[in-house]
Design a protein around this motif. Structure first.
Motif, short mmCIF file in Angstrom:
data_model
loop_
_atom_site.label_atom_id
_atom_site.label_comp_id
_atom_site.label_asym_id
_atom_site.label_seq_id
_atom_site.Cartn_x
_atom_site.Cartn_y
_atom_site.Cartn_z
N VAL A 8 8.46 -75.26 62.94
CA VAL A 8 9.11 -74.62 64.08
C VAL A 8 10.34 -75.45 64.45
CG1 VAL A 8 8.91 -73.97 66.49
CG2 VAL A 8 6.98 -73.63 64.95
N MET A 9 11.46 -74.78 64.62
CA MET A 9 12.69 -75.42 65.08
C MET A 9 12.99 -74.91 66.48
SD MET A 9 16.47 -75.57 63.30
CE MET A 9 16.92 -73.85 63.54
N GLU A 10 13.11 -75.83 67.43
CA GLU A 10 13.42 -75.46 68.80
C GLU A 10 14.87 -75.80 69.09
OE1 GLU A 10 11.59 -75.68 73.32
OE2 GLU A 10 10.77 -76.98 71.75
N VAL A 11 15.59 -74.83 69.64
CA VAL A 11 17.01 -74.99 69.95
C VAL A 11 17.20 -74.86 71.46
CG1 VAL A 11 19.33 -74.11 69.55
CG2 VAL A 11 17.64 -74.01 67.71
N LYS A 12 17.81 -75.88 72.05
CA LYS A 12 18.09 -75.87 73.48
C LYS A 12 19.59 -76.01 73.70
CE LYS A 12 13.67 -77.96 74.83
NZ LYS A 12 13.02 -79.10 75.54
N ALA A 57 29.67 -75.64 75.65
CA ALA A 57 29.53 -74.39 74.91
C ALA A 57 29.38 -74.65 73.41
CB ALA A 57 30.76 -73.51 75.15
N ASP A 58 28.49 -73.90 72.80
CA ASP A 58 28.25 -73.93 71.35
C ASP A 58 27.61 -75.23 70.86
OD1 ASP A 58 29.25 -71.38 71.04
OD2 ASP A 58 31.28 -72.05 70.57
N ARG A 59 27.16 -76.09 71.76
CA ARG A 59 26.49 -77.33 71.38
C ARG A 59 25.02 -77.23 71.76
NH1 ARG A 59 31.67 -78.15 72.46
NH2 ARG A 59 32.84 -79.69 71.24
N TYR A 60 24.16 -77.74 70.87
CA TYR A 60 22.73 -77.53 71.05
C TYR A 60 21.94 -78.78 70.66
CZ TYR A 60 24.48 -72.79 71.13
OH TYR A 60 25.20 -71.66 71.44
N ALA A 61 20.81 -78.95 71.35
CA ALA A 61 19.83 -79.96 70.97
C ALA A 61 18.79 -79.28 70.09
CB ALA A 61 19.17 -80.55 72.21
N VAL A 62 18.41 -79.96 69.01
CA VAL A 62 17.54 -79.36 68.00
C VAL A 62 16.36 -80.28 67.73
CG1 VAL A 62 17.43 -78.37 65.68
CG2 VAL A 62 19.60 -78.37 66.92
N SER A 63 15.16 -79.70 67.63
CA SER A 63 14.00 -80.46 67.18
C SER A 63 13.22 -79.63 66.17
CB SER A 63 13.09 -80.83 68.36
OG SER A 63 12.59 -79.67 69.00
N ILE A 64 12.59 -80.32 65.23
CA ILE A 64 11.80 -79.65 64.19
C ILE A 64 10.42 -80.29 64.15
CG2 ILE A 64 11.54 -79.31 61.71
CD1 ILE A 64 14.47 -79.01 61.44
N ASP A 65 9.40 -79.45 64.07
CA ASP A 65 8.03 -79.91 63.95
C ASP A 65 7.35 -79.05 62.90
OD1 ASP A 65 5.55 -81.00 64.22
OD2 ASP A 65 5.25 -80.44 66.32
N GLY A 66 7.07 -79.65 61.75
CA GLY A 66 6.46 -78.89 60.66
C GLY A 66 5.76 -79.78 59.67
N ALA A 67 5.54 -79.25 58.48
CA ALA A 67 4.82 -80.01 57.46
C ALA A 67 5.24 -79.54 56.07
CB ALA A 67 3.31 -79.83 57.63
N TRP A 68 5.13 -80.46 55.14
CA TRP A 68 5.32 -80.13 53.72
C TRP A 68 4.02 -79.54 53.17
CZ3 TRP A 68 10.16 -80.60 51.84
CH2 TRP A 68 11.04 -81.44 52.54
N ALA A 69 4.12 -78.98 52.00
CA ALA A 69 2.95 -78.35 51.40
C ALA A 69 1.83 -79.35 51.15
CB ALA A 69 3.33 -77.67 50.08
N ASP A 70 2.18 -80.62 50.96
CA ASP A 70 1.14 -81.63 50.73
C ASP A 70 0.52 -82.14 52.03
OD1 ASP A 70 3.09 -83.27 51.84
OD2 ASP A 70 3.43 -84.44 50.03
N GLY A 71 0.94 -81.58 53.17
CA GLY A 71 0.38 -81.96 54.46
C GLY A 71 1.13 -83.04 55.20
N SER A 72 2.10 -83.68 54.57
CA SER A 72 2.86 -84.73 55.25
C SER A 72 3.78 -84.11 56.29
CB SER A 72 3.66 -85.56 54.24
OG SER A 72 4.54 -84.74 53.51
N ALA A 73 4.10 -84.90 57.31
CA ALA A 73 4.85 -84.38 58.46
C ALA A 73 6.32 -84.16 58.15
CB ALA A 73 4.71 -85.34 59.64
N LEU A 74 6.87 -83.13 58.74
CA LEU A 74 8.30 -82.85 58.72
C LEU A 74 8.70 -82.74 60.18
CD1 LEU A 74 10.97 -82.02 57.31
CD2 LEU A 74 10.16 -79.67 57.40
N LYS A 75 9.20 -83.83 60.74
CA LYS A 75 9.41 -83.88 62.19
C LYS A 75 10.64 -84.70 62.51
CE LYS A 75 6.70 -84.48 66.44
NZ LYS A 75 5.36 -84.82 66.97
N GLY A 76 11.45 -84.20 63.45
CA GLY A 76 12.62 -84.94 63.86
C GLY A 76 13.46 -84.15 64.84
N SER A 77 14.64 -84.69 65.14
CA SER A 77 15.50 -84.06 66.12
C SER A 77 16.95 -84.43 65.87
CB SER A 77 15.09 -84.47 67.54
OG SER A 77 15.22 -85.88 67.69
N GLY A 78 17.85 -83.75 66.58
CA GLY A 78 19.27 -84.02 66.45
C GLY A 78 20.07 -83.05 67.27
#
Length: 529
Positions: free
Chosen positions: A225-229, A234-255
């Motif tokens: 899931v990617m959350e955009v705030k 204008a046109d600038r956003y804060a982004v965070s990602i919370d997910g996983a790879w197929a092997d179960g390892s975390a895919l998480k971060g922000s920017g």
């Protein structure tokens, strides 16, 4: 030439500027873009009313960035980095490309550097795409006078252009002015209905929660899931990602992200301590593009996204294939996945492992008599295609032609990896490879190796020196930069190879090959190749 040496020395700075421009700090520049243009650009460019001469062009954000960077380096334009960001944003918004105009050449912006271009004509290929990509031309629009000026620019800036390969064998100047300028004006016009319609559209904010899914060669599938705030401007956003790879390892971060032209999404993210980028095209409640590492843009993969709460959609089936007579666990990724699951004839739902509106994980059994081919899987109102197969007839390697580069070893440029995958194929009902019945099953595990491409590569022992292939992942890491005293004449670690995938299919061994050239570093690495 002195300016060429300066350009090479500043290449890393330009590359960094290309991406810091994606997320300029709100309020960083004290002047508006128009004020900057009127005070700093018209010192060289003349004005006709409100129109600045030579600005009758439309380009992508990367294209405008390259123009302003050249103004700074070659013509000493007094522009600070923050002012460059401000002007790039303004020009991309007001003189950009419509989605339909950028779509055919998005591979350049998305850094798909192993793309083999198929351009409109052989003459366009030879006249325009022999020094840089055809995409660089396709991602800009000009009136005839400006295309004409571009030819003059090339002759003035690169005076040997007429005498290089594919130049000296023809009447280059007359072809350029009399044939290519009309061709470019017709095919890439400054004024277009697509751009007029796009400027008149109602803007759509990307703020919200998005389901994302994709595939990353060398690592596999991912979803999350990617959350955009909304940001501070204008046109600038804060982004965070919370997910996983197929092997179960975390895919998480922000920017953070910036949207140009109403749809060109550029984001810089920190994912588990690794600096990454997204280059996406927004399309209302959908988005697509590429997600890759900032320092090594060949390390990355496709990304698809759908806004949650905006209807039902399947973004991905992971994996996207199942063999007849076997049981597999499938992950369905999308939005609004709250309806009944309908499988094609011959497939049976054994167990629902987990479920919510964004992901459905199911165990599915395919009978030996299940119909093969691309079969529909439906979840409520959303559907996707699942490859059902009974055998693998042959394997292809993708990319079938790729370039890697030596690097590191104390130098400023890292290696450019080769990242390969094995794509299983069915020969269809007729069982004959290479006919219209053939169809691609999908990515399958393989054992990887390299071999000499030809006798010269064998004699030069390229396999020994060019680098190392990971037998399990298909990732090739080239050798160190610089002379190697162990090689004949102490040459560098370049090589001409085949990447070889070996897949076991019952009692058969199937192989596929992709041509892989390991060459020297790329010192000039512009935003558009």
């Amino acid at each position: 030439m002195k300016w060429m040496q300066t350009l090479r020395s500043l290449a890393p700075v330009c590359a960094a500027l290309a991406w810091t421009a994606a997320v300029p700090a709100a309020g960083a520049a004290t002047l508006s873009a128009q004020d900057i243009i009127n005070t700093k650009c018209v010192t060289c460019h003349t004005k006709s009313g409100e129109q600045v001469n030579r600005l009758q062009q439309r380009k992508t954000p990367e294209g405008w960035l390259m123009t302003l960077t050249r103004m700074r380096i070659v013509h000493k334009a007094d522009l600070s980095p923050d002012e460059v960001k401000t002007v790039v944003k303004y020009l991309a918004d007001t003189q950009g490309l419509a989605p339909s105009e950028s779509q055919p050449a998005r591979y350049a912006m998305e850094r798909r550097l192993n793309t083999v271009e198929s351009l409109k004509t052989e003459q366009f290929t030879q006249m325009c795409a022999r020094c840089h990509s055809g995409a660089r031309v396709m991602l800009q629009r000009r009136p005839m006078a400006e295309w004409d000026n571009l030819v003059h620019f090339h002759v003035g800036q690169f005076p040997t252009i007429e005498y290089q390969a594919l130049g000296r064998d023809r009447d280059w100047v007359n072809i350029a002015f009399k044939e290519m300028v009309p061709f470019l004006t017709k095919n890439f016009p400054y004024e277009s209905k697509a751009w007029t319609d796009w400027k008149a559209r109602a803007p759509v904010s990307p703020v919200g929660r998005w389901t994302v899914a994709g595939h990353w060669p060398g690592k596999g599938d991912y979803a999350g899931v990617m959350e955009v705030k909304a940001g501070e401007a204008a046109d600038r956003y804060a982004v965070s990602i919370d997910g996983a790879w197929a092997d179960g390892s975390a895919l998480k971060g922000s920017g953070s992200a910036l949207v140009y032209t109403g749809y060109e999404w550029r984001a810089d993210l920190d994912i588990g301590g690794v600096k990454m980028r997204q280059v996406l095209a927004l399309d209302g409640d959908r988005a697509s593009g590429r997600f890759f590492e900032r320092e090594q843009d060949e390390v990355g993969g496709d990304l698809s996204a759908a806004r949650q709460g905006a209807g039902s959609a399947v973004l991905a089936l992971q994996p996207a294939h199942i063999r007849a007579g076997e049981t597999a666990t499938l992950r369905v990724v999308g939005t609004g996945l709250d309806g009944d699951v309908k499988l094609p004839k011959g497939l049976k739902l054994v167990e629902t492992v987990s479920r919510d509106a964004q992901q459905l994980v199911v165990k599915v059994m395919a009978s030996k008599s299940a119909a093969t081919g691309m079969q529909p899987v439906q979840v409520g109102a959303a559907s996707a295609k699942l490859a059902v197969y009974d055998r693998i007839d042959y394997v292809k390697v993708t990319p079938d032609y790729a370039i890697g580069r030596i690097g590191g070893n104390g130098g400023s440029t890292p290696v450019v990896q080769g990242r390969f995958e094995a794509i299983a194929h069915s020969a269809g009902r007729d069982g004959k490879q290479g006919t219209k019945d053939d169809w691609a099953i999908g990515v399958v595990p393989a054992k990887w190796s390299v071999e000499p491409f030809d006798d010269t590569a064998k004699a030069e022992k390229d396999v020994e020196f060019a680098g190392t292939m990971n037998a399990d992942t298909g990732v090739f890491v080239p050798g160190a930069a610089g002379p190697n005293p162990k090689r004949r004449m102490s040459t560098n670690n370049a090589g001409n190879l085949n990447a070889v995938a070996t897949v076991t299919e019952g009692k058969k061994t199937l192989t596929g090959k992709g041509h892989f050239i390991v060459t020297v570093q790329r010192w000039n690495n512009p935003p558009l190749p």
